[in-house]
Scaffold this active site. Structure first.
Site, PDB file in Angstrom:
ATOM      1  CB  CYS A 319     -46.604 -13.639  49.070  1.00  0.00           C
ATOM      2  SG  CYS A 319     -45.893 -12.796  47.528  1.00  0.00           S
ATOM      3  CG  HIS A 419     -51.562 -12.869  47.785  1.00  0.00           C
ATOM      4  ND1 HIS A 419     -51.017 -12.644  49.128  1.00  0.00           N
ATOM      5  CD2 HIS A 419     -50.624 -12.532  46.803  1.00  0.00           C
ATOM      6  CE1 HIS A 419     -49.792 -12.059  49.065  1.00  0.00           C
ATOM      7  NE2 HIS A 419     -49.384 -11.899  47.620  1.00  0.00           N
TER       8      HIS A 419
END
Length: 469
Positions: A319, A419
């Site tokens: 991310c 994630h």
């Protein structure tokens, strides 16, 4: 409606853990159970199937309860951003950043969201296990605390107080909380949590608390070494001895990405450039303020040291960390900055552009054909504002929406916005050489926790609370 409120004498007293245990205990007894936390302040969040963002603690509790995670289980999520502001997420969707006064003005006018969420869950489940936040005795927040007594008072819900003996002063914290909190009449029991040693040493204090307050001890729960996701950064202050280094910058978020590594003592925090010498794998985690954290690692020499490691050590960005690995990060809309464009580390041929629309949702993927030669598929989730617009690298994954992530030509630099990638057994094995069954670890930990708690408390007294609810 049947609801039990789990309160604590302080943060990290064990509310989340015991609420998880109660969810599984009641599920095993045949109840349809839902977790609930009215207001959670946490950077450990997850995007569920419908794209809603909730705290990971309530996701774990839903797993323990055998319930489908829902935004109604955590109607208000606050994600600290620094600079005295938090991103405010209502029923799973971000409504922007607010300072403390703006937030209190908002929640005072919209507290009905909490009641409506409870009502929704009560129509679907037999029992709600509601977790408080911090302590109900924060007298400086009287009238503004919507996570604790406000919830209890809506339906005169019976409450249990959790006190942490591991940090000391347990009886003072129990007595002080009972005498400072509003509506202490709703408090039916307290639990002494994280006990090490001879429990009989506590009996005189337990008797005295009952004499002073009229409150009985529901049980003494021993210290349990569990492999469960933590709720916030307090749960992730570890010092590992492995060879995988996680760059610890000030606004690091989604700590639970690294649970698979932490559970098996594979990881440690990189806090200065000297720490890079210890690791074979470097991971740049997610960040709540990518611009600030990139400046942080540039200023302390970590960034230059990572660049020098390129080609020698595996480097992984997740991310915000993925964005930092690229050539440039652009934020003309001023989402996380003053509308600036800054250079990244330049280890991946990608560019990130920020926009005001937040991407959240669960992701199904398979590994792409690339230099890594990883087979298999999995699920994860995305929570980000920045989008990779220019990507001249091979993709890491193939999702329902197309290619995702990046792999450098030599296979040594990897980036993804997904994630939970480390929970994938094949990816975990690729970077560690070992096998991991993450889901089985979590399930076994929940079962162990529930079994120990059930044996440690007066289960009849606990179940009688359902008659008071």
């Amino acid at each position: 409606m049947k609801m039990i409120q789990v309160l604590g004498t302080s943060s990290d007293s064990g509310k989340s853990t015991l609420a998880t245990a109660f969810c599984r205990i009641l599920k095993d007894l045949g109840y349809r159970v839902s977790p609930f936390k009215a207001v959670n302040m946490s950077l450990n969040s997850i995007a569920i199937k419908d794209g809603s963002e909730i705290a990971r603690a309530q996701w774990v509790q839903a797993m323990a309860a055998g319930a489908e995670p829902s935004a109604y289980m955590n109607p208000v999520l606050l994600k600290p951003e620094g600079h005295h502001k938090s991103q405010v997420i209502i029923l799973g969707r971000s409504i922007g950043s607010m300072g403390i006064n703006d937030y209190y003005n908002y929640i005072n006018k919209n507290a009905k969201i909490i009641k409506e969420s409870i009502d929704f869950l009560s129509n679907k489940y037999d029992v709600i296990i509601s977790e408080g936040a911090g302590s109900p005795a924060e007298i400086n927040l009287a009238g503004r605390d919507f996570a604790n007594i406000y919830v209890s008072s809506l339906y005169n819900t019976p409450a249990i107080l959790v006190a942490d003996i591991d940090r000391g002063g347990v009886f003072a914290s129990i007595y002080g909380t009972i005498n400072l909190m509003q509506r202490s009449d709703l408090l039916k029991y307290y639990i002494i949590n994280k006990m090490r040693g001879d429990q009989s040493l506590l009996y005189p204090g337990i008797e005295r608390i009952e004499e002073l307050t009229g409150k009985k001890c529901l049980g003494i729960v021993p210290y349990i070494d569990l492999k469960l996701p933590g709720e916030d950064s307090l749960d992730y202050n570890f010092s590992g001895s492995g060879s995988i280094g996680i760059v610890r910058y000030p606004y690091m978020e989604n700590y639970s990405d690294f649970d698979p590594l932490i559970f098996n003592e594979k990881a440690f925090y990189i806090k200065n450039k000297e720490d890079l010498k210890r690791c074979d794998v470097i991971i740049l985690p997610g960040s709540k303020d990518v611009f600030h954290d990139l400046e942080y690692i540039n200023s302390n020499g970590i960034a230059d040291s990572i660049k020098r490691c390129s080609g020698e050590k595996m480097i992984i960005g997740i991310c915000g960390g993925y964005q930092m690995l690229g050539k440039r990060i652009n934020d003309a809309s001023g989402v996380e900055s003053d509308g600036v464009s800054i250079p990244g580390l330049g280890l991946l041929d990608i560019e990130t552009y920020y926009n005001k629309t937040k991407t959240t949702g669960s992701v199904k993927y398979r590994f792409a054909e690339n230099q890594l030669k990883i087979n298999g598929s999995g699920t994860g989730y995305e929570i980000h504002y920045g989008s990779i617009v220019k990507n001249n690298e091979m993709p890491l994954l193939i999702t329902d929406h197309g290619p995702e992530g990046s792999v450098s030509s030599n296979g040594m630099v990897i980036g993804t916005n997904v994630h939970g990638i480390l929970e994938n057994n094949e990816f975990y094995r690729y970077i560690t050489g070992e096998y991991l069954d993450y889901d089985n670890i979590i399930e076994n930990s929940i079962e162990t926790l529930a079994g120990i708690v059930k044996k440690s408390i007066n289960i009849e007294g606990f179940l009688e609370l359902l008659n008071d609810a």
